[in-house]
Write an enzyme that holds these catalytic residues in place. Structure first.
Site, short mmCIF file in Angstrom:
data_model
loop_
_atom_site.label_atom_id
_atom_site.label_comp_id
_atom_site.label_asym_id
_atom_site.label_seq_id
_atom_site.Cartn_x
_atom_site.Cartn_y
_atom_site.Cartn_z
N ARG A 1 0.84 -1.21 0.00
CA ARG A 1 0.00 0.00 0.00
C ARG A 1 0.87 1.25 0.00
NH1 ARG A 1 -5.18 0.07 2.02
NH2 ARG A 1 -4.78 1.92 3.28
N ARG B 1 9.86 5.14 -3.47
CA ARG B 1 10.23 6.03 -4.58
C ARG B 1 11.67 6.44 -4.52
NH1 ARG B 1 6.04 9.62 -2.57
NH2 ARG B 1 4.12 8.93 -3.56
N ARG C 1 -9.11 -6.35 13.00
CA ARG C 1 -8.29 -5.60 13.92
C ARG C 1 -9.08 -4.36 14.28
NH1 ARG C 1 -4.86 -6.70 17.69
NH2 ARG C 1 -3.12 -5.24 17.91
N ARG D 1 0.05 5.97 15.89
CA ARG D 1 0.24 7.30 15.30
C ARG D 1 -0.53 8.35 16.08
NH1 ARG D 1 -2.44 5.39 9.52
NH2 ARG D 1 -4.15 4.25 10.47
N GLU E 1 -3.72 6.97 18.31
CA GLU E 1 -4.41 5.78 17.80
C GLU E 1 -3.74 4.52 18.36
OE1 GLU E 1 -5.13 5.98 13.60
OE2 GLU E 1 -5.16 3.80 13.38
N TYR F 1 -9.94 -4.77 2.57
CA TYR F 1 -9.22 -3.60 3.09
C TYR F 1 -9.35 -2.47 2.06
CZ TYR F 1 -5.16 -1.30 5.40
OH TYR F 1 -4.29 -0.46 6.06
N ASP G 1 -9.96 1.23 0.49
CA ASP G 1 -9.86 2.66 0.75
C ASP G 1 -11.19 3.30 0.34
OD1 ASP G 1 -7.25 2.76 1.70
OD2 ASP G 1 -6.40 2.75 -0.33
#
Ligand code: UDP
Length: 376
Positions: free
Chosen positions: A177, A181, A256, A287, A308, A356, A358
Site C-alpha cells: 500500500r 520512490r 483488527r 500514530r 491511535e 481492506y 480505501d
C-alpha cells in the site's frame, strides 16, 4: 409490525459510504430507501465532527485519494476538497524520518544522496538477508523492497503492533500500500487526486442523503428484526459484517480494531504535522494526528491531538481492518458463497466484502453495484 411502512424499494443497512451512495443513486432514479444505522450518526467510519472549529475524524485519519477522475468528480459533487497532501513523519525512538519510503528517507537513514546509491544499499541489505524470489509474507516483501534497516526501524514494530501478529504471518500486499520512490517526494499516496473535504466528511453524507425519497433511522440494529426485514423489503443492501449476517455459522472472521484517545491543548501547533507515526514496538500507539493540520482550520490557540492505539477485536468493539490472511480469506469465501445465494440481499462495503478498501474503492464498488442494479 410492518417495517416497510412507505413501500420502500430498498432497505439499506448501514449509513456509511456504500449505503449512502446506493441510497443517493436510487433516489435519483425515483426509488425510495430506508437506511437503518446502528450508530447514532451517518457517515460510517468517515464521520467527522467539529470541535473548537477543528474537524475531528472520529474513526481515524481519512484522506481521500484516487486515480480515477470519475470517482473524484463524483465525490466533488458533494463537497469541495482542500488540496491537502498527506506527508507522514515517522518517529523511531526519537529519530525522525520522512514517509513513505523515498530519497528523503534513504538520505536520513544512510546519508545516500543519489537514487543509484540508495538502490545499491537496498540491494546489498536484501542480499545479506537472503531474501529472493516471490515474497512469502510481509517481512520478506518489505526487506525485498527497502532492505533491513528501514524494515527494522520503520516497519516491523509498527506493523506488528498494528496487526497484533508477526510480520512473517501477514500478507505481503499490506506493505505494498505504501509507495517506494527513488525521488525526493514525501507524498504518502501515488494517486493523482487527493484532499480532505473543507467542511469535514459528515457534510458529504448530509448532502448525499438529503432527499424526500430517503429516510434514515439511527440507533437501529438490523439483527433485532432481521427476519421481518427480510420478508418485508423487496431488496436489502447490507453493509455490515458478512459473518454476522449468517450468524457466524462457519465461525468468526477476524478483524483488527483501534481505539482513540484525544486531548485538547492551548496551542496552534503542537506536533508540527498532521500525522506522526511511532514505529517502534514499545510505544503502544501507532500514530498521533493533529487535526488542524489537515485543513488549517480551527479556533486560534486550540489544537486537538488524537493517539491511535491498535487493539484486538471482539464483538463488543468496532471492526476496522479485515485481516486478509489465508485462513480468513478461505473463511470469507465460504460466507461469500452463502451471500451469492441470497437473491434479495446485496453485500457491500469494507465489512460486507471483507476487503481492506480505501474510500475511493468503496465509492467505486458502490457505483458499480448501482450500475448493475439499474441496468436490469
Ligand atoms: N506501515 C509501516 N510503518 C508505517 C506506516 C505503515 O510499517 O510507518 C505498514 C503497516 O503494516 C500498515 C501498512 O503499512 O498496516 C499500511 O499502512 P497505511 O498507512 O496504508 O494504513 P492505514 O492508514 O490504512 O491504517
Amino acid at each position: 409490525m410492518n417495517y416497510n411502512t412507505k413501500n420502500y424499494d430498498y432497505l439499506i443497512v448501514g449509513a456509511g459510504p456504500y449505503g449512502a451512495i446506493f441510497a443517493h443513486e436510487a433516489a435519483k432514479r425515483g426509488k425510495r430507501s430506508l437506511i437503518i444505522e446502528k450508530r447514532a450518526h451517518i457517515g460510517g467510519n468517515m464521520y467527522t465532527h467539529k470541535e473548537n472549529g477543528i474537524n475531528v475524524h472520529d474513526y481515524g485519519a481519512h484522506i481521500f485519494h484516487t486515480d480515477s477522475k470519475e470517482i473524484w468528480d463524483y465525490v466533488n459533487q458533494f463537497t469541495e476538497f482542500n488540496g491537502y497532501i498527506n506527508q507522514v513523519v515517522a518517529n523511531y525512538k526519537g529519530e525522525l524520518y520522512n514517509l513513505p519510503f523515498n530519497m528523503n528517507t534513504f538520505y536520513q537513514m544512510w546519508g545516500v544522496k543519489t537514487p543509484e546509491e540508495a538502490a545499491a544499499k537496498i540491494a546489498e541489505q536484501k542480499e545479506a538477508a537472503g531474501v529472493s524470489g516471490i515474497p512469502k509474507n510481509l517481512e520478506e516483501q518489505a526487506i525485498s523492497l527497502i532492505g533491513t534497516d528501514i524494515y527494522t526501524k520503520l516497519i516491523k514494530g509498527y506493523t506488528e503492533k498494528q496487526w497484533g501478529r508477526k510480520a512473517t504471518d501477514l500478507p505481503s500486499f499490506i506493505i505494498r500500500r505504501l509507495p517506494v520512490r527513488y525521488i525526493f517526494d514525501n507524498n504518502y499516496f501515488n494517486h493523482r487526486y487527493q484532499g480532505v473535504p473543507v467542511d469535514g466528511y459528515t457534510a458529504i453524507f448530509d448532502k448525499m442523503l438529503n432527499s424526500d425519497l430517503i429516510d434514515i433511522q439511527l440507533d437501529v440494529d438490523f439483527f433485532e428484526h432481521k427476519d421481518e426485514y427480510l420478508t418485508e423489503f423487496p431488496k436489502i443492501i447490507y453493509t455490515g459484517m458478512i459473518d454476522a449476517f449468517f450468524d457466524y455459522q462457519y465461525g468468526e472472521l477476524e478483524y483488527r480494531s483501534v481505539r482513540f484517545e484525544s486531548e485538547t491543548f492551548d496551542s496552534d501547533n503542537k506536533q508540527g504535522n498532521a500525522v506522526i507515526n511511532y514505529t517502534d514496538a514499545e510505544t503502544l500507539f501507532t500514530r498521533v494526528m493533529e487535526w488542524r493540520h489537515f485543513d488549517k482550520k480551527g479556533e486560534e490557540g486550540k489544537t486537538i491531538l488524537t493517539k491511535e492505539y491498535p487493539q484486538d477485536w471482539d464483538r463488543t468493539k468496532e471492526a476496522y481492518y479485515p485481516i486478509n490472511d489465508e485462513k480468513n480469506s478461505e473463511l470469507f469465501k465460504k460466507y461469500r458463497k452463502l451471500a451469492n445465494n441470497q437473491e434479495k440481499v446485496l453485500f457491500g462495503g469494507r465489512l460486507g466484502n471483507y476487503q481492506y478498501y480505501d474510500m475511493d474503492q468503496v465509492f467505486n464498488a458502490a457505483l458499480k453495484a448501482v450500475e448493475k442494479e439499474f441496468k436490469k
